[in-house]
Design a protein around this motif. Structure first.
Motif, PDB file in Angstrom:
ATOM      1  N   SER A   7       5.557 -12.114  -6.157  1.00 55.29           N
ATOM      2  CA  SER A   7       6.634 -11.649  -5.308  1.00 55.29           C
ATOM      3  C   SER A   7       6.114 -10.533  -4.415  1.00 55.29           C
ATOM      4  O   SER A   7       4.958 -10.127  -4.499  1.00 55.29           O
ATOM      5  N   THR A   8       7.013 -10.039  -3.586  1.00 58.47           N
ATOM      6  CA  THR A   8       6.681  -8.912  -2.725  1.00 58.47           C
ATOM      7  C   THR A   8       7.175  -7.622  -3.353  1.00 58.47           C
ATOM      8  O   THR A   8       8.273  -7.568  -3.906  1.00 58.47           O
ATOM      9  N   ALA A   9       6.360  -6.571  -3.255  1.00 60.41           N
ATOM     10  CA  ALA A   9       6.757  -5.241  -3.701  1.00 60.41           C
ATOM     11  C   ALA A   9       7.009  -4.385  -2.464  1.00 60.41           C
ATOM     12  O   ALA A   9       6.084  -4.132  -1.684  1.00 60.41           O
ATOM     13  N   LEU A  10       8.239  -3.969  -2.271  1.00 59.35           N
ATOM     14  CA  LEU A  10       8.594  -3.110  -1.144  1.00 59.35           C
ATOM     15  C   LEU A  10       8.660  -1.670  -1.636  1.00 59.35           C
ATOM     16  O   LEU A  10       9.437  -1.347  -2.539  1.00 59.35           O
ATOM     17  N   ILE A  11       7.836  -0.812  -1.039  1.00 56.10           N
ATOM     18  CA  ILE A  11       7.760   0.596  -1.419  1.00 56.10           C
ATOM     19  C   ILE A  11       8.236   1.443  -0.250  1.00 56.10           C
ATOM     20  O   ILE A  11       7.802   1.254   0.887  1.00 56.10           O
ATOM     21  N   HIS A  12       9.120   2.367  -0.531  1.00 57.31           N
ATOM     22  CA  HIS A  12       9.643   3.280   0.488  1.00 57.31           C
ATOM     23  C   HIS A  12       9.118   4.679   0.179  1.00 57.31           C
ATOM     24  O   HIS A  12       9.562   5.314  -0.781  1.00 57.31           O
ATOM     25  N   TYR A  13       8.161   5.152   0.982  1.00 63.37           N
ATOM     26  CA  TYR A  13       7.665   6.518   0.827  1.00 63.37           C
ATOM     27  C   TYR A  13       8.574   7.434   1.633  1.00 63.37           C
ATOM     28  O   TYR A  13       8.573   7.399   2.865  1.00 63.37           O
ATOM     29  N   ALA A  14       9.353   8.258   0.939  1.00 65.09           N
ATOM     30  CA  ALA A  14      10.395   9.047   1.592  1.00 65.09           C
ATOM     31  C   ALA A  14      10.044  10.512   1.767  1.00 65.09           C
ATOM     32  O   ALA A  14      10.800  11.260   2.393  1.00 65.09           O
ATOM     33  N   ALA A  15       8.910  10.943   1.234  1.00 65.38           N
ATOM     34  CA  ALA A  15       8.613  12.368   1.163  1.00 65.38           C
ATOM     35  C   ALA A  15       7.872  12.889   2.396  1.00 65.38           C
ATOM     36  O   ALA A  15       7.466  12.126   3.273  1.00 65.38           O
ATOM     37  N   ARG A  16       7.710  14.184   2.417  1.00 68.81           N
ATOM     38  CA  ARG A  16       6.964  14.848   3.489  1.00 68.81           C
ATOM     39  C   ARG A  16       5.481  14.546   3.364  1.00 68.81           C
ATOM     40  O   ARG A  16       4.946  14.455   2.265  1.00 68.81           O
ATOM     41  N   ALA A  64       1.978  17.633  -0.593  1.00 69.82           N
ATOM     42  CA  ALA A  64       2.255  16.190  -0.664  1.00 69.82           C
ATOM     43  C   ALA A  64       1.626  15.523  -1.873  1.00 69.82           C
ATOM     44  O   ALA A  64       1.990  14.377  -2.198  1.00 69.82           O
ATOM     45  N   LEU A  65       0.712  16.196  -2.543  1.00 68.99           N
ATOM     46  CA  LEU A  65      -0.079  15.549  -3.586  1.00 68.99           C
ATOM     47  C   LEU A  65       0.760  14.880  -4.682  1.00 68.99           C
ATOM     48  O   LEU A  65       0.460  13.734  -5.061  1.00 68.99           O
ATOM     49  N   PRO A  66       1.814  15.506  -5.218  1.00 69.04           N
ATOM     50  CA  PRO A  66       2.596  14.800  -6.246  1.00 69.04           C
ATOM     51  C   PRO A  66       3.192  13.482  -5.750  1.00 69.04           C
ATOM     52  O   PRO A  66       3.133  12.466  -6.451  1.00 69.04           O
ATOM     53  N   SER A 145     -10.542  13.896  -0.567  1.00 69.53           N
ATOM     54  CA  SER A 145      -9.121  14.228  -0.606  1.00 69.53           C
ATOM     55  C   SER A 145      -8.621  14.483  -2.019  1.00 69.53           C
ATOM     56  O   SER A 145      -7.517  14.984  -2.208  1.00 69.53           O
ATOM     57  N   GLY A 146      -9.424  14.098  -3.006  1.00 65.65           N
ATOM     58  CA  GLY A 146      -8.983  14.161  -4.385  1.00 65.65           C
ATOM     59  C   GLY A 146      -8.240  12.922  -4.839  1.00 65.65           C
ATOM     60  O   GLY A 146      -7.849  12.809  -5.996  1.00 65.65           O
ATOM     61  N   LEU A 147      -8.049  11.977  -3.915  1.00 64.63           N
ATOM     62  CA  LEU A 147      -7.311  10.749  -4.214  1.00 64.63           C
ATOM     63  C   LEU A 147      -8.194   9.510  -4.169  1.00 64.63           C
ATOM     64  O   LEU A 147      -7.702   8.389  -4.247  1.00 64.63           O
ATOM     65  N   GLY A 148      -9.496   9.729  -4.029  1.00 67.98           N
ATOM     66  CA  GLY A 148     -10.423   8.611  -4.024  1.00 67.98           C
ATOM     67  C   GLY A 148     -10.780   8.141  -2.629  1.00 67.98           C
ATOM     68  O   GLY A 148     -10.268   8.642  -1.625  1.00 67.98           O
ATOM     69  N   ALA A 149     -11.673   7.176  -2.587  1.00 67.62           N
ATOM     70  CA  ALA A 149     -12.141   6.605  -1.323  1.00 67.62           C
ATOM     71  C   ALA A 149     -12.365   5.110  -1.565  1.00 67.62           C
ATOM     72  O   ALA A 149     -11.461   4.424  -2.038  1.00 67.62           O
ATOM     73  N   GLY A 150     -13.541   4.609  -1.250  1.00 66.98           N
ATOM     74  CA  GLY A 150     -13.867   3.216  -1.544  1.00 66.98           C
ATOM     75  C   GLY A 150     -13.720   2.257  -0.397  1.00 66.98           C
ATOM     76  O   GLY A 150     -14.224   1.128  -0.452  1.00 66.98           O
ATOM     77  N   LEU A 151     -13.018   2.672   0.683  1.00 70.51           N
ATOM     78  CA  LEU A 151     -12.878   1.782   1.835  1.00 70.51           C
ATOM     79  C   LEU A 151     -14.218   1.694   2.562  1.00 70.51           C
ATOM     80  O   LEU A 151     -14.826   2.722   2.885  1.00 70.51           O
ATOM     81  N   LYS A 152     -14.672   0.486   2.830  1.00 68.99           N
ATOM     82  CA  LYS A 152     -15.983   0.305   3.433  1.00 68.99           C
ATOM     83  C   LYS A 152     -15.939   0.168   4.950  1.00 68.99           C
ATOM     84  O   LYS A 152     -16.878   0.579   5.642  1.00 68.99           O
ATOM     85  N   SER A 153     -14.875  -0.432   5.484  1.00 68.51           N
ATOM     86  CA  SER A 153     -14.879  -0.706   6.924  1.00 68.51           C
ATOM     87  C   SER A 153     -13.466  -0.751   7.469  1.00 68.51           C
ATOM     88  O   SER A 153     -12.498  -0.990   6.732  1.00 68.51           O
ATOM     89  N   ALA A 154     -13.377  -0.529   8.787  1.00 70.21           N
ATOM     90  CA  ALA A 154     -12.076  -0.504   9.444  1.00 70.21           C
ATOM     91  C   ALA A 154     -12.213  -0.949  10.889  1.00 70.21           C
ATOM     92  O   ALA A 154     -13.268  -0.776  11.518  1.00 70.21           O
TER      93      ALA A 154
END
Length: 280
Positions: A7-16, A64-66, A145-154
């Protein structure tokens, strides 16, 4: 097909998230509602709005970290359950949290970054210290950033307000630029064909007046050109998720609703799970 999401997971990020003003936080419920209506699923809401208080990237990230961690967890749960993630964001900065999770599940993923800006600044070279200007560089491992990386290309699509410090890292291989112009759709199609891609859309990739947004950078895409680009991606690539940000409120509630609905209609080819599809 073994990789087909249930199924699809819809996430709403509402914070600052490093906001200059409150208008994007105020617009996300409308974007999430338009996506929910289109998809027929209820959103999972992450965080809650709080008044904008622009400051340096480090203070904004700490604030924003939390919520960023909660967003990463929500995305991790969706992907672990083989659900197709669609995220409505306030700003572009939440990509600092989302892209490392995407890269962990899909190590060969290509991030397709629709934005007027490259967002490849780092804490060491940013002239503005704006967190959103580091939203892509963090996942690419250019700073911690403390939140990881791993993206190779864009692939940067529609970027035209690029800082002098960002230009040297756009090398055409790991990071490629497809600037606005008559050949954008065909060039994009060639760049993503056969790839597994995750799409990030900032509304300021559009020319001013197309959508209400904070930045108004001339010579961007029209809605029609954006729609053609989105359709091209869906035709030739395996899309593993999409996130949308930088929509602000309009002059009236009705305008905001109408703009959110139009935006969702424009990106609708990406709102269908494509795991396991064979690229054309």
């Amino acid at each position: 097909m073994p990789n087909m999401p249930s199924s699809t997971a819809l996430i709403h990020y509402a914070a600052r998230a490093g906001d200059h003003n409150d208008r994007a936080m105020a617009a996300t419920p409308y974007l999430a509602a338009a996506l929910a209506a289109h998809l027929g699923v209820a959103p999972t809401t992450v965080g809650s709005p709080s008044p904008s208080d622009p400051s340096g990237w480090d203070a904004e990230l700490a604030f924003a970290l939390p919520a960023f961690k909660e967003l990463a967890t929500a995305l991790d749960r969706a992907l672990d359950a083989k659900r197709y993630p669609v995220t409505a964001c306030s700003r572009c900065a939440p990509a600092i949290a989302t892209l490392p999770v995407i890269a962990r599940y899909h190590p060969d993923v290509l991030a397709v970054w629709f934005d007027a800006h490259a967002d490849l600044n780092t804490p060491e070279n940013s002239e503005t210290a704006y967190l959103g200007g580091m939203a892509l560089s963090g996942p690419l491992g250019m700073w911690d950033s403390g939140l990881g990386a791993g993206l190779k290309s864009a692939v940067l699509v529609g970027a035209r307000d690029i800082d002098a410090t960002e230009t040297p890292v756009i090398d055409g291989e790991r990071i490629r630029l497809i600037a606005p112009g008559a050949n954008l759709v065909e060039d994009l199609k060639k760049a993503v064909a056969g790839h597994k891609v995750y799409v990030h859309l900032d509304c300021d990739v559009l020319s001013p007046g197309q959508m209400p947004t904070d930045y108004k950078v001339p010579d961007g895409l029209s809605l029609e050109q954006l729609g053609a680009a989105i359709a091209a991606i869906a035709q030739v690539a395996e899309v593993v998720g999409v996130e949308i940000g930088e929509l602000e409120t309009g002059e009236t509630e009705e305008e905001t609703k109408a703009k959110a609905k139009k935006l969702v209609e424009t990106v609708s080819p990406l709102l269908v799970a494509q795991y396991g599809q064979q690229a054309q």
